[in-house]
Design a protein around this motif. Structure first.
Motif, PDB file in Angstrom:
ATOM      1  N   GLU A 113      -7.191  -1.050   3.612  1.00 22.25           N
ATOM      2  CA  GLU A 113      -8.176  -1.767   4.421  1.00 22.25           C
ATOM      3  C   GLU A 113      -8.614  -3.074   3.768  1.00 22.25           C
ATOM      4  OE1 GLU A 113     -11.364   0.903   5.201  1.00 22.25           O
ATOM      5  OE2 GLU A 113     -10.055   2.493   5.986  1.00 22.25           O
ATOM      6  N   HIS A 114      -8.435  -3.177   2.464  1.00 23.67           N
ATOM      7  CA  HIS A 114      -8.811  -4.388   1.729  1.00 23.67           C
ATOM      8  C   HIS A 114      -7.615  -4.822   0.884  1.00 23.67           C
ATOM      9  CE1 HIS A 114     -12.571  -2.251   2.610  1.00 23.67           C
ATOM     10  NE2 HIS A 114     -13.127  -3.440   2.669  1.00 23.67           N
ATOM     11  N   PRO A 115      -6.576  -5.357   1.517  1.00 18.06           N
ATOM     12  CA  PRO A 115      -5.333  -5.651   0.793  1.00 18.06           C
ATOM     13  C   PRO A 115      -5.457  -6.755  -0.248  1.00 18.06           C
ATOM     14  CG  PRO A 115      -5.242  -6.495   3.039  1.00 18.06           C
ATOM     15  CD  PRO A 115      -6.470  -5.657   2.950  1.00 18.06           C
ATOM     16  N   GLU A 116      -6.586  -7.448  -0.277  1.00 19.91           N
ATOM     17  CA  GLU A 116      -6.789  -8.441  -1.323  1.00 19.91           C
ATOM     18  C   GLU A 116      -7.203  -7.795  -2.643  1.00 19.91           C
ATOM     19  OE1 GLU A 116     -10.803  -8.309   0.895  1.00 19.91           O
ATOM     20  OE2 GLU A 116      -8.695  -7.799   1.232  1.00 19.91           O
ATOM     21  N   TYR A 117      -7.313  -6.451  -2.639  1.00 17.44           N
ATOM     22  CA  TYR A 117      -7.675  -5.723  -3.855  1.00 17.44           C
ATOM     23  C   TYR A 117      -6.589  -4.710  -4.208  1.00 17.44           C
ATOM     24  CZ  TYR A 117     -12.450  -7.485  -3.343  1.00 17.44           C
ATOM     25  OH  TYR A 117     -13.545  -8.294  -3.241  1.00 17.44           O
ATOM     26  N   ALA A 118      -6.467  -4.442  -5.511  1.00 17.00           N
ATOM     27  CA  ALA A 118      -5.565  -3.396  -6.001  1.00 17.00           C
ATOM     28  C   ALA A 118      -6.350  -2.526  -6.985  1.00 17.00           C
ATOM     29  CB  ALA A 118      -4.346  -3.993  -6.692  1.00 17.00           C
ATOM     30  N   LEU A 119      -6.053  -1.236  -6.974  1.00 20.25           N
ATOM     31  CA  LEU A 119      -6.698  -0.306  -7.896  1.00 20.25           C
ATOM     32  C   LEU A 119      -5.766  -0.021  -9.057  1.00 20.25           C
ATOM     33  CD1 LEU A 119      -9.103   1.609  -8.505  1.00 20.25           C
ATOM     34  CD2 LEU A 119      -7.796   3.402  -7.321  1.00 20.25           C
ATOM     35  N   PHE A 120      -6.263  -0.218 -10.272  1.00 21.33           N
ATOM     36  CA  PHE A 120      -5.524   0.050 -11.497  1.00 21.33           C
ATOM     37  C   PHE A 120      -6.196   1.235 -12.177  1.00 21.33           C
ATOM     38  CE2 PHE A 120      -4.910  -1.222 -16.131  1.00 21.33           C
ATOM     39  CZ  PHE A 120      -3.623  -0.714 -16.200  1.00 21.33           C
ATOM     40  N   THR A 121      -5.450   2.309 -12.433  1.00 22.55           N
ATOM     41  CA  THR A 121      -6.028   3.485 -13.075  1.00 22.55           C
ATOM     42  C   THR A 121      -5.359   3.720 -14.424  1.00 22.55           C
ATOM     43  OG1 THR A 121      -4.508   5.213 -12.275  1.00 22.55           O
ATOM     44  CG2 THR A 121      -6.224   4.473 -10.759  1.00 22.55           C
ATOM     45  N   ILE A 122      -6.127   4.275 -15.359  1.00 24.03           N
ATOM     46  CA  ILE A 122      -5.629   4.547 -16.705  1.00 24.03           C
ATOM     47  C   ILE A 122      -6.083   5.944 -17.117  1.00 24.03           C
ATOM     48  CG2 ILE A 122      -5.459   3.716 -19.081  1.00 24.03           C
ATOM     49  CD1 ILE A 122      -7.171   1.215 -17.601  1.00 24.03           C
ATOM     50  N   ARG A 123      -5.140   6.767 -17.478  1.00 26.78           N
ATOM     51  CA  ARG A 123      -5.464   8.110 -17.986  1.00 26.78           C
ATOM     52  C   ARG A 123      -4.905   8.223 -19.393  1.00 26.78           C
ATOM     53  NH1 ARG A 123      -6.659  12.329 -20.235  1.00 26.78           N
ATOM     54  NH2 ARG A 123      -6.654  14.398 -19.268  1.00 26.78           N
ATOM     55  N   PRO A 167       0.807  -1.231   0.000  1.00 29.26           N
ATOM     56  CA  PRO A 167       0.000   0.000   0.000  1.00 29.26           C
ATOM     57  C   PRO A 167       0.833   1.271   0.000  1.00 29.26           C
ATOM     58  CG  PRO A 167      -0.913  -1.595   1.535  1.00 29.26           C
ATOM     59  CD  PRO A 167       0.396  -2.162   1.070  1.00 29.26           C
ATOM     60  N   GLU A 168       1.979   1.238   0.669  1.00 27.63           N
ATOM     61  CA  GLU A 168       2.796   2.447   0.766  1.00 27.63           C
ATOM     62  C   GLU A 168       3.716   2.634  -0.434  1.00 27.63           C
ATOM     63  OE1 GLU A 168       5.086  -0.887   2.827  1.00 27.63           O
ATOM     64  OE2 GLU A 168       2.994  -0.228   2.581  1.00 27.63           O
ATOM     65  N   ALA A 169       3.700   1.714  -1.382  1.00 26.88           N
ATOM     66  CA  ALA A 169       4.602   1.805  -2.538  1.00 26.88           C
ATOM     67  C   ALA A 169       3.848   1.517  -3.834  1.00 26.88           C
ATOM     68  CB  ALA A 169       5.774   0.839  -2.375  1.00 26.88           C
ATOM     69  N   PRO A 170       3.019   2.450  -4.298  1.00 25.67           N
ATOM     70  CA  PRO A 170       2.308   2.252  -5.567  1.00 25.67           C
ATOM     71  C   PRO A 170       3.272   2.265  -6.751  1.00 25.67           C
ATOM     72  CG  PRO A 170       1.986   4.486  -4.789  1.00 25.67           C
ATOM     73  CD  PRO A 170       2.720   3.760  -3.697  1.00 25.67           C
ATOM     74  N   THR A 214      -1.487   3.650 -13.110  1.00 23.93           N
ATOM     75  CA  THR A 214      -0.987   3.462 -11.747  1.00 23.93           C
ATOM     76  C   THR A 214      -1.575   2.179 -11.167  1.00 23.93           C
ATOM     77  OG1 THR A 214      -2.767   4.613 -10.538  1.00 23.93           O
ATOM     78  CG2 THR A 214      -0.979   5.969 -11.435  1.00 23.93           C
ATOM     79  N   LEU A 215      -0.854   1.600 -10.233  1.00 26.39           N
ATOM     80  CA  LEU A 215      -1.294   0.417  -9.496  1.00 26.39           C
ATOM     81  C   LEU A 215      -1.088   0.672  -8.015  1.00 26.39           C
ATOM     82  CD1 LEU A 215       0.060  -2.613 -11.546  1.00 26.39           C
ATOM     83  CD2 LEU A 215      -2.281  -2.382 -10.713  1.00 26.39           C
ATOM     84  N   ARG A 216      -2.133   0.464  -7.226  1.00 27.94           N
ATOM     85  CA  ARG A 216      -2.043   0.711  -5.791  1.00 27.94           C
ATOM     86  C   ARG A 216      -2.840  -0.364  -5.040  1.00 27.94           C
ATOM     87  NH1 ARG A 216      -1.217   5.251  -2.517  1.00 27.94           N
ATOM     88  NH2 ARG A 216      -1.039   6.557  -4.363  1.00 27.94           N
ATOM     89  N   ARG A 217      -2.194  -1.013  -4.092  1.00 30.92           N
ATOM     90  CA  ARG A 217      -2.894  -1.983  -3.249  1.00 30.92           C
ATOM     91  C   ARG A 217      -3.671  -1.213  -2.177  1.00 30.92           C
ATOM     92  NH1 ARG A 217      -2.641  -7.485  -2.201  1.00 30.92           N
ATOM     93  NH2 ARG A 217      -0.788  -7.766  -3.491  1.00 30.92           N
ATOM     94  N   LEU A 218      -4.909  -1.639  -1.909  1.00 34.97           N
ATOM     95  CA  LEU A 218      -5.719  -0.972  -0.902  1.00 34.97           C
ATOM     96  C   LEU A 218      -5.203  -1.292   0.499  1.00 34.97           C
ATOM     97  CD1 LEU A 218      -9.354  -1.336  -2.308  1.00 34.97           C
ATOM     98  CD2 LEU A 218      -7.550   0.284  -2.914  1.00 34.97           C
TER      99      LEU A 218
END
Length: 254
Positions: free
Chosen positions: A229-239, A153-156, A223-227
């Motif tokens: 509170e829910h570390p079993e999920y990661a957020l992938f964003t595309i711009r 989480p602290e290292a996207p 970007t890729l960032r692990r959540l």
């Protein structure tokens, strides 16, 4: 998202087991934009009949009051949709299994790729999602899954990719596929094939308009960032960014 015919093609976020992770995404994004862009985002009172915190958004001519937490999201929407209305990025929520397998389970994707309904859900692994990408399984798939599995989480992470396109539209259109008429016929069966399509048509465009106007540079910032509170999920964003090649040349000359 507001168009009834387009909405099912760009939004897949109704799986109940993902809603709490979506709520964390919304909280994370509202906190970020309010902190880093106070000139565009500020706390606002909810309108009549609305509950929970909201943000007043003002970017150029765009002015709205939007939900800032899962509690303030209307019952007809989801936290991921509310988050996607705050930023220009497409948002993909990925489930990361203990085995390291990554699956797309919720998404709001208006620009980066088409028909999210056919791409999201537990049945869609990364390899299946990218089966149209040349040699994804051989060279990209496993390293990508390992990188996501090791996310902290602290290292996207961030990355970019680029390509050249004859299309300057952010939405999927027939011009995106003038060099792949088979795929174009599958996605746009009613689009007529003209003298400007196919490899020969592409050459005609270049002859008629020149590379500077006919071709466009398309860059995706991801970007890729692990959540947390829910570390079993990661957020992938595309711009996505698109500009004609003449602008690239002008920028390079500065």
């Amino acid at each position: 998202l507001a168009c009834p015919t387009r909405r099912p093609q760009v939004l897949h976020a109704d799986a109940e087991e993902t809603l709490s992770a979506q709520a964390e995404v919304l909280q994370m994004i509202t906190r970020h934009v309010a902190q880093h862009y106070p000139e565009h985002f500020e706390p606002a009172r909810a309108g009549a009949g609305a509950e929970g915190p909201h943000l007043r958004v003002a970017v150029g001519e765009f002015k709205r009051v939007l939900p800032a937490s899962a509690e303030s999201v209307p019952s007809s929407a989801t936290p991921l949709e509310a988050a996607s209305r705050l930023v220009q990025e497409d948002l993909c929520l990925m489930h990361v299994a203990p085995s390291g397998e990554v699956r797309l389970v919720a998404a709001s994707v208006c620009f980066s790729f088409g028909n999210i309904k056919l791409r999201a859900g537990e049945a869609f692994s990364m390899e299946r999602l990218h089966r149209g990408v040349h040699d994804f399984a051989g060279h990209i798939g496993k390293p990508a899954e390992r990188a996501i599995a090791r996310l902290k989480p602290e290292a996207p992470l961030w990355r970019t990719n680029w390509s050249l396109s004859f299309c300057d539209n952010y939405e999927p259109t027939p011009d995106r596929y003038i060099l792949n008429l088979e795929k174009r016929a599958r996605l746009f069966p009613h689009a007529p094939v003209t003298e400007w399509d196919g490899p020969e048509g592409a050459l005609r465009r270049l002859d008629a308009r020149g590379v500077g106007d006919a071709m466009h540079l398309k860059v995706e910032y991801q970007t890729l960032r692990r959540l947390v509170e829910h570390p079993e999920y990661a957020l992938f964003t595309i711009r996505m960014h698109i500009c004609p090649m003449r602008d690239v040349r002008a920028e390079a000359a500065r």
